[in-house]
Scaffold this active site. Structure first.
Site, PDB file in Angstrom:
ATOM      1  N   LYS A 254      70.767 -83.214 -32.574  1.00 15.40           N
ATOM      2  CA  LYS A 254      71.159 -84.608 -32.768  1.00 15.40           C
ATOM      3  C   LYS A 254      70.054 -85.358 -33.501  1.00 15.40           C
ATOM      4  O   LYS A 254      68.858 -85.059 -33.329  1.00 15.40           O
ATOM      5  CB  LYS A 254      71.401 -85.276 -31.412  1.00 15.40           C
TER       6      LYS A 254
ATOM      7  N   ARG B 219      83.565 -78.679 -25.488  1.00 14.78           N
ATOM      8  CA  ARG B 219      84.865 -78.001 -25.532  1.00 14.78           C
ATOM      9  C   ARG B 219      84.721 -76.511 -25.236  1.00 14.78           C
ATOM     10  O   ARG B 219      85.660 -75.877 -24.756  1.00 14.78           O
ATOM     11  CB  ARG B 219      85.522 -78.247 -26.892  1.00 14.78           C
TER      12      ARG B 219
END
Length: 515
Positions: A289, A363
């Site tokens: 990130k 996910r």
């Protein structure tokens, strides 16, 4: 935690540090809400005029403190805004009461006791005020210094007296002998305690909460409340073929865990499975990130915290439904052993997934656990996750998105969320977006089209839900962690988003109204 009592005292005779009354915006100025009659009388019927002189308008969440008039035992009156005054035949909405009570409780930090004289026409209104006050009084101080400071040598207290949570909420007009009011108060106390449990976990720094210690929290709660718990460590996960969980967690020195925690009831005829994303810290992995996006990533386990709290609440409330919570716990870190963009993972279901972005890790862990939860053939599965920044862009910071493989079930979950005061919005799963996840080297990729990214994530998860099982996906990326100033009963930091929705869903399921 702040205590809650149902009081038969009037607002005039209650001995407390303060008495809370509600005011609203009327067509001709401030309107004093029901419940404050005794306080208004003490001011000679001019409480509204006094408040207007002090600048009060009755706007939602507005708080005005003033010295009590003669005839009141409490030394302070706190008027809290309820927003627009309702019509002649209408009452104040439960969420307005919940938020007002929360604002008042926050403003009374440091007080030992306060009487809440807000409109409580029935047990449901009493529950709303109770929930709001107990949630608004929340304070997180687990990591503040307690003792001598090594930096300045001065002694400090863990909780400064002025910032300590309100000690007791006395609900005036609460009818302590009425069964419905007593039940509403008891439920509110349990619900608030479990929401605050979720908040505490979310607020813990990542060096204090990793997958192993989170699993230990679940084991401790299971022992306390009679829940069944099973924890799979990294060896068991490898043996079981949980490629998603292992792939996400393999870059960290803190290995992943899968926790199954279950409330069962002898009279239950339905089973609800809840699956929570529990990334105790998300650096993004190799797809790191950018600066400015890492600081709050301890909150990426908010879905698991909500599921955990909801299962414990179901047990404490004795709900006649089987509720199984699945906590997918991992830490997503970059290292020489971390999963790389381009790697292919073999999932628990047997499907293979090409990892195009290691920051789309939620996910992956959820996919494994959705398949595992499906093997038990529950009547419905709901997963909860801080899954995508795309959902924040779509719905903002206060609303979570709901996707499902069944329109009726999605509608039911949405209606339940609105009923309990959690802002949500039903979102579609457009079939045309599925093609974007096609991979030349695996069954599918963990990324698809950029536009509609939150929906793409939902479509990915749908691939791993068992056939014929109703499933809903709650993307709580927006409301799970609040970085701004507190408002209503919402604190700064972890909010406990989705706990109320999950508990009410369990109650509805127990009543045979699953939707």
């Amino acid at each position: 935690m702040t205590a809650l009592t149902l009081s038969t005292s009037s607002a005039a005779t209650l001995r407390a540090d303060a008495v809370v009354v509600g005011v609203a915006k009327g067509a001709k100025g401030v309107v004093v809400a029901p419940g404050a009659e005794a306080v208004d009388k003490a001011f000679g019927g001019k409480l509204a005029a006094v408040l207007e002189t002090l600048g009060a308008s009755g706007a939602e969440g507005e708080v005005t403190k003033l010295p009590a008039a003669d005839g009141l035992k409490a030394p302070v009156v706190l008027a809290v805004g309820l927003g627009d005054a309702p019509g002649k035949d209408d009452g104040y909405g439960h969420e307005a009461l919940r938020r007002a009570a929360g604002s008042a409780a926050r403003a009374l930090a440091g007080s030992k006791k306060a009487g809440f004289a807000l409109p409580v026409e029935d047990a449901e209104a009493a529950a709303a005020v109770s929930e709001g006050a107990l949630l608004g009084a929340y304070s997180y101080a687990a990591n503040r210094s307690n003792g001598n400071s090594a930096q300045n040598g001065k002694g400090t207290k863990k909780n400064d007296a002025k910032s300590a949570p309100l000690g007791e909420v006395a609900l005036l007009g609460g009818k302590p002998r009425d069964k419905e009011f007593k039940a509403a108060a008891a439920r509110s106390q349990t619900l608030a305690a479990e929401i605050n449990r979720a908040r505490d976990l979310i607020n813990l720094p990542p060096n204090d909460l990793d997958p192993k210690s989170f699993a230990a929290e679940a084991q401790a709660a299971a022992k306390e409340f009679g829940l069944k718990v099973e924890v799979l460590d990294e060896k068991a996960l490898k043996k079981g073929g949980y490629g998603g969980l292992l792939g996400v967690g393999q870059g960290s020195q803190a290995p992943p865990r899968l926790v199954r925690i279950a409330h069962t009831h002898a009279k239950a005829t339905k089973t609800l499975a809840l699956v929570g994303k529990g990334i105790t810290y998300d650096s993004g992995g190799i797809s790191l990130k950018p600066a400015g996006h890492n600081e709050t990533m301890k909150c990426d386990m908010s879905g698991a915290a909500a599921v955990f709290a909801a299962v414990v609440a179901a047990a404490r409330l004795g709900l006649e439904v089987n509720v199984t919570g699945w906590l997918a716990l991992a830490e997503n870190m970059p290292s020489g052993s971390a999963t790389r963009p381009g790697d292919v993972l073999s999932m628990y279901s047997g499907k293979t997934v090409e990892v195009l972005n290691t920051d789309a890790e939620g996910r992956l862990v959820l996919a494994d656990v959705l398949t595992r939860a499906s093997e038990e053939s529950p009547d419905a599965i709901v997963d909860v996750a801080t899954l995508t920044g795309a959902m924040v862009l779509a719905l903002g910071h206060r609303t979570f998105g709901i996707m499902a493989n069944d329109d009726a079930f999605r509608t039911s979950v949405h209606e339940i969320a609105e009923e309990v005061g959690e802002q949500s919005w039903p979102m579609p799963l457009p079939s045309e977006l599925r093609k974007g996840m096609d991979s030349p080297v695996a069954d599918l990729a963990n990324m698809g089209e950029r536009m509609g990214g939150g929906l793409v994530a939902g479509l990915f998860l749908k691939e791993f839900v068992g056939e014929g099982i109703a499933w809903a996906h709650l993307d709580i990326a927006g409301p799970a962690f609040h970085e701004g100033a507190p408002w209503g009963y919402t604190p700064k930091g972890g909010t406990g988003s989705a706990v109320r929705t999950l508990v009410r869903l369990a109650e509805r399921t127990a009543a045979g109204d699953l939707g």
